[in-house]
Design an enzyme around this catalytic site. Structure first.
Site, mmCIF file in Angstrom:
data_model
loop_
_atom_site.group_PDB
_atom_site.id
_atom_site.type_symbol
_atom_site.label_atom_id
_atom_site.label_comp_id
_atom_site.label_asym_id
_atom_site.label_seq_id
_atom_site.Cartn_x
_atom_site.Cartn_y
_atom_site.Cartn_z
ATOM 1 N N SER A 41 0.795 -1.241 0.000
ATOM 2 C CA SER A 41 0.000 0.000 0.000
ATOM 3 C C SER A 41 0.820 1.280 0.000
ATOM 4 C CB SER A 41 -0.931 0.028 1.215
ATOM 5 O OG SER A 41 -2.062 -0.751 0.961
ATOM 6 N N LYS A 44 0.449 3.407 -2.940
ATOM 7 C CA LYS A 44 -0.749 4.233 -3.165
ATOM 8 C C LYS A 44 -0.430 5.732 -3.143
ATOM 9 C CE LYS A 44 -3.850 0.861 -0.947
ATOM 10 N NZ LYS A 44 -4.485 0.498 0.340
ATOM 11 N N TYR A 166 -3.023 -2.686 -10.331
ATOM 12 C CA TYR A 166 -2.992 -2.400 -8.895
ATOM 13 C C TYR A 166 -2.224 -3.494 -8.141
ATOM 14 C CZ TYR A 166 -4.549 -2.087 -4.071
ATOM 15 O OH TYR A 166 -4.562 -2.039 -2.701
ATOM 16 N N TYR A 218 -4.483 4.350 7.809
ATOM 17 C CA TYR A 218 -5.846 3.785 7.855
ATOM 18 C C TYR A 218 -6.574 4.190 9.141
ATOM 19 C CZ TYR A 218 -3.147 0.852 4.724
ATOM 20 O OH TYR A 218 -2.295 0.416 3.760
ATOM 21 N N VAL A 236 1.212 -3.833 3.790
ATOM 22 C CA VAL A 236 1.155 -5.134 4.457
ATOM 23 C C VAL A 236 2.369 -6.018 4.151
ATOM 24 C CG1 VAL A 236 -1.355 -5.224 4.754
ATOM 25 C CG2 VAL A 236 -0.334 -6.114 2.644
#
Ligand code: GLN
Length: 313
Positions: A41, A44, A166, A218, A236
């Site tokens: 992530s 992103k 992705y 998050y 992760v």
């Protein structure tokens, strides 16, 4: 470690590396800082920057908002009034962001993402095929998210291509050293401090850092902002990156994750660095704050100001 991507569960829990890169090109590193792992992530934040360069702020804002959710990274939720994902740091927003990355075909789109990451780190990167294929096989939750957005017309028809892209961007191999350089590049206004190459248009550096600060961790983002106080992004794969604007970038790698998907040791290292070195962006007791000099540049005599909120002695 995440069991929904079986390949990631093979990581060794003892791996632990830390790298700090300053905006003047120095490194302070220890442990497994040169061991490769998948960026997950953390990609992103950087792909969001590329989307802003591709389309500009107004268009991107139509596709993805910048509001924190307080929910897990993979929660299946959209803003009900606009059908937009809440922010580019959760999976909904990240898939919508990847969907708009320009390129004539899937290969070219992936090349552009890899080339963008190269500008941040100064070297080429590979996609870890076993991790990519592992997530592609088991990533039905992300598939569900993508099809929900397709239902609302928020993503394009080539959604399977976008999902592959992705999953591939998440499977790009980096090291803690790379993450420190990438963060230092943002901290340096978008210019890689080692190569001198611009990685991100300076107009969008603030956008990227802002969503890292408000959404990068998050459903831990709020307490992270209070206790760590640094723009940060976790993945992760066990990586975490954080930065102090105009000063330095941090990269940490340690695979064991907490319940929210953030590296346990990574969060601890960033928090300790922030606290021990007074790096919290709102640490107003920072010794290098020079308010008198600031006031002088404002063209007003601060000693006359009736609005001073702090004790000048
Ligand atoms: N590839 C992972 C996913 O989409 C990335 C999640 C993460 O790093 N938090 O589920």
């Amino acid at each position: 470690m995440p069991d929904y991507i079986p390949e990631l569960a093979l990581a060794t829990p003892q791996w632990f590396g830390i790298s700090v890169a300053t905006v003047d090109g120095r490194y302070f590193e220890v442990g497994d800082y040169s061991r490769s792992f998948t960026i997950q992530s953390i990609s992103k934040a950087f792909v969001y920057g590329l989307a802003l360069e591709d389309h500009g702020r107004d268009y991107v804002q139509c596709k993805v908002s910048v509001e924190p959710t307080g929910e897990a990274f993979n929660s299946i939720m959209l803003d009900q009034s606009t059908n937009r994902p809440y922010n580019p740091m959760v999976n909904t927003g990240a898939i919508a962001t990847t969907d708009i990355i320009k390129g004539a075909n899937p290969t070219e789109r992936l090349k552009r993402i890899l080339e963008m990451i190269r500008r941040y780190t100064g070297h080429n990167h590979d996609v870890n095929m076993p991790v990519f294929l592992s997530e592609r096989t088991t990533g039905n939750r992300n598939r569900a998210i993508a099809y929900l957005m397709l239902n609302f017309g928020m993503v394009t028809e080539h959604i399977e291509e976008t999902l592959d892209l992705y999953f591939q961007q998440c499977a790009v191999m980096v090291t803690a050293h790379d993450l420190a350089t990438m963060a230092a590049t943002l901290a340096n206004g978008g210019v890689n401090p080692v190569t001198g190459e611009r990685a991100l248009d300076e107009r969008y550096v603030q956008d990227v850092i802002s969503v890292m600060f408000t959404c990068g961790m998050y459903n831990h983002s709020g307490s992270w902002a209070c206790k760590g106080g640094l723009p940060a992004k976790s993945g992760v794969g066990g990586g975490i990156t954080a930065l102090v604007p105009e000063k330095l970038g941090i990269g940490v790698f340690s695979p064991p994750l907490d319940a929210r998907g953030n590296s346990v040791r990574g969060v601890g290292v960033c928090r300790d660095l922030a606290n021990d070195f007074g790096l919290h962006v709102f640490d107003i007791a920072k010794p290098d704050h020079d308010l008198e000099a600031f006031m002088a540049t404002q063209g007003a005599d601060s000693s006359d100001s009736p609005d001073l909120m702090w004790d000048k002695t």
